[in-house]
Design an enzyme around this catalytic site. Sequence first.
Site, PDB file in Angstrom:
ATOM      1  N   SER A  66     -60.755  -0.523  14.745  1.00 32.51           N
ATOM      2  CA  SER A  66     -61.669  -0.123  13.679  1.00 32.51           C
ATOM      3  C   SER A  66     -61.566  -1.099  12.501  1.00 32.51           C
ATOM      4  O   SER A  66     -61.744  -2.300  12.690  1.00 32.51           O
ATOM      5  CB  SER A  66     -61.370   1.319  13.253  1.00 32.51           C
ATOM      6  OG  SER A  66     -62.445   1.876  12.548  1.00 32.51           O
ATOM      7  N   ASP A 180     -65.433   3.593  18.635  1.00 31.90           N
ATOM      8  CA  ASP A 180     -64.203   3.311  17.892  1.00 31.90           C
ATOM      9  C   ASP A 180     -62.956   3.382  18.784  1.00 31.90           C
ATOM     10  O   ASP A 180     -62.734   4.367  19.498  1.00 31.90           O
ATOM     11  CB  ASP A 180     -64.074   4.322  16.759  1.00 31.90           C
ATOM     12  CG  ASP A 180     -63.037   3.933  15.737  1.00 31.90           C
ATOM     13  OD1 ASP A 180     -61.859   3.767  16.108  1.00 31.90           O
ATOM     14  OD2 ASP A 180     -63.395   3.800  14.551  1.00 31.90           O
TER      15      ASP A 180
END
Length: 285
Positions: A66, A180
């Site tokens: 991320s 993610d």
Amino acid sequence: MKKTLASIIALILLASCSSVPLKKQAEEHRLALVLGGGGARGFAHVGVIRELEKEKIPIHLIVGVSVGSLVGALYAETADSFDLEWKAFQLEKKDIFDLSIFNIKNSLAKGQAIREYVDRHIRTRNIEDLKIPLAIVAVDLRTGSRFVFTRGPVREAICASSALPGVFEPVVYGEKLLVDGGVLGNLPPEVAEELGADVVVGVNIAKQRSDFSQEPPGLLTVILESIGIMGDELVRMNRDRFDVLIQPEVGNVGIMDFDRKRELMESGRQAAQKEIPRIKEIMGL
């Protein structure tokens, strides 16, 4: 005289032989820096990197999840913490969260803002051409398995790794539908191990749990808090797989709180300072 000369030569040879193993030991270690997700709290990663560079601790591999993938790519391109810090200070919420572009059917935002930011600030287009080896972690929704970019486009890899489910649109990459990387673990030490690192240093930027007693949380907060709880538990389970775990004090800084950059960077520096002696001991520095 001959005996004296022979003794001197023997001492020189002995000294040179005794110094080789120490140098070899330091060179053999391969350190991986694993940078976790956390939105604005990623500014703490900048402080950690700044301190490691200051102490001349080599980083042989960066694993990013991320926001950790964005910070990791910014540093991996130049290997210059001053350049990283300068770019970090320029980063604003609008560069990441383009929440004004609503597409509620699939997500709250398309993620176009982060694509444009990467294009402006990272000139190296492919991961394999960066100065420091970089692994960017995402998750394939179609298979439920982790997908690690070690080659290919930097921009698509960062966007995929940062595509928070329900917030950003998943990234289509070939036959994969990527989201993610924190879905399967905000700090994956196994990725570093699989790529040959024998010293794994993680940077955990998880925050304290929020207090919702005064006001019920909105949809976005619920999504972010849920992912955060999941990620924290996975970090706890993998704690023993890190040689060193750096944990900056990020307090209750929210994922979209971009107004506390300097404070977060300083927190990262201080947290790294505490672990520097241990890292140097492990590395033989």
